[in-house]
Design an enzyme around this catalytic site. Sequence first.
Site, PDB file in Angstrom:
ATOM      1  N   GLU B  60       0.818  -1.219   0.000  1.00  0.00           N
ATOM      2  CA  GLU B  60       0.000   0.000   0.000  1.00  0.00           C
ATOM      3  C   GLU B  60       0.854   1.272   0.000  1.00  0.00           C
ATOM      4  O   GLU B  60       0.466   2.283  -0.589  1.00  0.00           O
ATOM      5  CB  GLU B  60      -0.964  -0.014   1.184  1.00  0.00           C
ATOM      6  CG  GLU B  60      -2.256  -0.812   0.937  1.00  0.00           C
ATOM      7  CD  GLU B  60      -2.053  -2.316   0.967  1.00  0.00           C
ATOM      8  OE1 GLU B  60      -0.969  -2.775   1.384  1.00  0.00           O
ATOM      9  OE2 GLU B  60      -2.977  -3.051   0.560  1.00  0.00           O
ATOM     10  N   HIS B 129     -12.667  -4.784   8.261  1.00  0.00           N
ATOM     11  CA  HIS B 129     -13.045  -4.593   6.860  1.00  0.00           C
ATOM     12  C   HIS B 129     -14.369  -3.847   6.729  1.00  0.00           C
ATOM     13  O   HIS B 129     -15.075  -4.015   5.750  1.00  0.00           O
ATOM     14  CB  HIS B 129     -13.157  -5.938   6.132  1.00  0.00           C
ATOM     15  CG  HIS B 129     -11.844  -6.623   5.897  1.00  0.00           C
ATOM     16  ND1 HIS B 129     -11.112  -7.176   6.911  1.00  0.00           N
ATOM     17  CD2 HIS B 129     -11.132  -6.836   4.753  1.00  0.00           C
ATOM     18  CE1 HIS B 129     -10.014  -7.715   6.414  1.00  0.00           C
ATOM     19  NE2 HIS B 129      -9.983  -7.524   5.112  1.00  0.00           N
TER      20      HIS B 129
END
Lengths: 353, 329
Positions: B60, B129
Site C-alpha cells: 500500500e 473490513h
Amino acid sequence: MPTDPAYDYALRPPRLPDPEDRSLDDAPIDQETRLALYRKLQELRQWSKRAHDLFLQNLVKGTTHLSLGMEAIATGFGMALKPGDYTFATYRGHAHSLARGMDPGKALAELLGRENGVLGGKGGSMHLTDVEKGMMGSYAIIGAHLCIANGAAWSAKMRGTDQVAVAFFGDGTTNIGAFHEALNMAVIWKLPVVFVCENNLYMEYTPIDAITAVPNPAADRAGAYGLDPIIIDGNDPDAVYLAAVDALERARRGDGPSLIEAVTYRTGGHSRADPAKYRPEAEVEAWKDRDPVPVYHQRLLRIGVPEAELGDITREVAATIDAATEFAKAGAHPGEETLMTEVWADGGSAWRN
Amino acid sequence: MAELSYRDAVAYGIAQEMRRDPALVMLGEDIAAAGGVFKTTVGLVEEFGPDRVRDTPISEQAILGAAMGAAMTGIPVIAEIMFSDFLAVCWDMIANEIAKSRYMTNGQVSFPLVIRTANGGGARFGAQHSQSVENWAMMIPGLKVVAPSTPEDVVGLMAASIRDPDPVIFFEHKSLMAGKAEVPDGEIVDELGTARVVREGSDVTIAALALMVPRALEAADRLAENGISAEVIDVRSLVPLDTATLLSSTAKTGRFFTVEENPRLCGWGAELVSIISEEAFWNLDGPCVRITTPHIPLPSAASLEDLALPSVDRIVETVTRSVDGGGSA
Ligand SMILES: Cc1ncc(C[n+]2csc(CCOP(=O)(O)OP(=O)(O)O)c2C)c(N)n1
Ligand SMILES: [Mg+2]
C-alpha cells in the site's frame, strides 16, 4: 556494475574506505570534471559549516541534520545527474539540494525561516525542495520517498522521457517496510530509479550492526530483489561519480533500478541536538583520515593540479557562501500574507463555502 | 438514460475520464484482469490496456508513493486501496506526504490524484473490513473528501475528483454497490463541495452521507407519517464542505441532525454540528443531535452489526423524541 573493470570503483572487504588507496587516481574522469567535483565538494562543505555556525548563533531554529563528512555522495551524484532528472532526499537533504543547483542563499534563508527562503519559510531545514532544479523534495518520515521516487520514475517511463529518479536514504532506512516495498515495485516495473543508501554506520544514535540482520544494510538485501550488490567508498567523489554514471545509464537504457550502498561517516551528530558521544573515539579519529575534502584535495595534487588553483576555488566558494549568508540574514520574517496560502492548487486554503 | 448499479458506475465514471484524458492511469491490487475485489473496475484493462490499468503487489505504501510521485510529475492518477481500513497501512503517504507537500514547498508541487477505497459496514465483514473512516481523511488539511450515495453521483463526483488538481479521497460504500438507478446519457461531471437537498421538508434538517442517505430518506417517509416534515441533505463532499446548504436548511427548519456511520468520537457530524451551533445558533429551536455508530469497533454478526449502525428505526425514534422535547438519544 562497472563498465571498465580496470577502474572498478567497488570497495573490497572489509568494505571501509581506505585513504591510502590510489587506484582511482587514474580513473577515466577528465580534469575539468574533477575540478568541478572539487568545487561542488567545497560548496557543500562550506555551506554546511556555515549552517552550523548560524545554528550556534541561534539564528537557525528548529532542527538541522547536516551532511558534514558525507558530502562526496551528493557531489558525485550531483555531477552525474542531468537537468530533468529527479532527486528525492531525506531531512538530511541540504547537500543534495545544493548539488542540484539550489541557490545557497535561498537554502540558508529557509533554515533561518525567512521569506526569501526557497520555501518561503514554510518547509524549513528538513524539506528543502526546488522542483525547477529537479530537487523533488526532502522527506522527513523514514522510507516514504523511496516509494515516491518510484512514482516519478514510473511517470518518466509513461511520458517516454529518459529522466531518472534517484532516492538517497540512510542505513537505518533499510529496516522499514517502505524500503522493501519500493525495491520490489521498482524491479517488477523495471523503473528508471536509483536507490542510494548513505551508510554512515549509525541510525541516529544506534550503530547499524545492533539493529540490522546483515552487515551491509543495503547491499546484502540487493539479492532479495534480483539486484547486484554494489558497495562504494561514499567519501570518494570519483567513486561515487563513476557508480552514479553507471547506474544512471543503466536506468536510461531501460534496464531498471540499481541499489548502491555508499559507505560514509558523519563528522558531527545526527541532528543539531546530538553531541554524538556514543561513538568510539578511535572510530571518530580513523574517519578523520577519510574526510572527503582533504582526501580529494590530495588526489588532485597527485594528478598535477596546482595547489594555487585549488586555493582559488576554495576562496571563490567562500565568497559565495558569505554572500549567501548575507542574503539569508537580510530576509524578512514571513508574515500573515502567506500563512494561509498554497494548501490547494488554486493557491488558497478554503475548505468550505 | 440507462440503469446502472453503484458498482458499475465506478468503472463507468473512470472510463469516461480515461477516454477524455489519455494521460490518466490507475493502479491497485487486483484491479486489472480481476476487475477489483468489488468488481468496480471490470472492463477497464480490456479497454485501456495493462499500462494504464496496473496491478500492483500488496504494497500500500508503494501504491500511494507511486501515485504521488507520478502525480507530482504531471501524470494524473487513480489509486485503489482495496478496503478503507487498509488506509492505516499507508497513512503516512496520505497524511504526511500527499496532504502536506504542497504547503511545505510553498506551492511547488500539486497532486492531481484520486485515492478510491471501499468503505463502510453492513457486509458482516467484521471490524477490520467495515469501518467508515471519512472522518480520518476529513481532519487532515490538504485532502478533499468525497462519499457518493447514488450511481449518478459516483460517476459525476468521480469525474470531478479526477479533474480536480488536488488529492481527493473517494469513498465507495460497500453496502451500496448492488443498488441501481437511472443515470443520464452523455458526459456527467459534478462539482466537489456541493451538498444536495434530496428531500425537502420544513420541521427538521437531517444531514447524511453515503449508506446513511437512503436510511435517512426512509426515515423521513416514516417521520412524515407521524407529522414531522424532514429535509434530508446528502452531504456528498466533506471537504470542501457546502456549509451554505446546511446553514440555509437549518435556518428554515430550526432543527439539525446528522446520521453518521462512523464511531461516535470526532465523527464528521461533530464538525457540522459545531458549525451550525456557531453560525445558526439563533435559528435553532432545539439542540443539534448526532445519530452515530456507538464508540466501538464494528462487530461481525448480522444482529450485532445492525444494532451498531444507525438504523431507520433509530433515526425515526431519535428525531421524534428530540422534536417532542425529549432530548437526544
Ligand atoms: C518513520 C520514522 N521513524 C523514525 C523517525 C525518526 N528518525 C529520524 S532520522 C532517524 C535515523 C535514520 O537513520 P538513517 O536511515 O541511517 O539515516 P541518517 O540519519 O543516518 O542519515 C530516525 C529514527 C522518522 N523520521 N521516521
Ligand atoms: Mg545512518
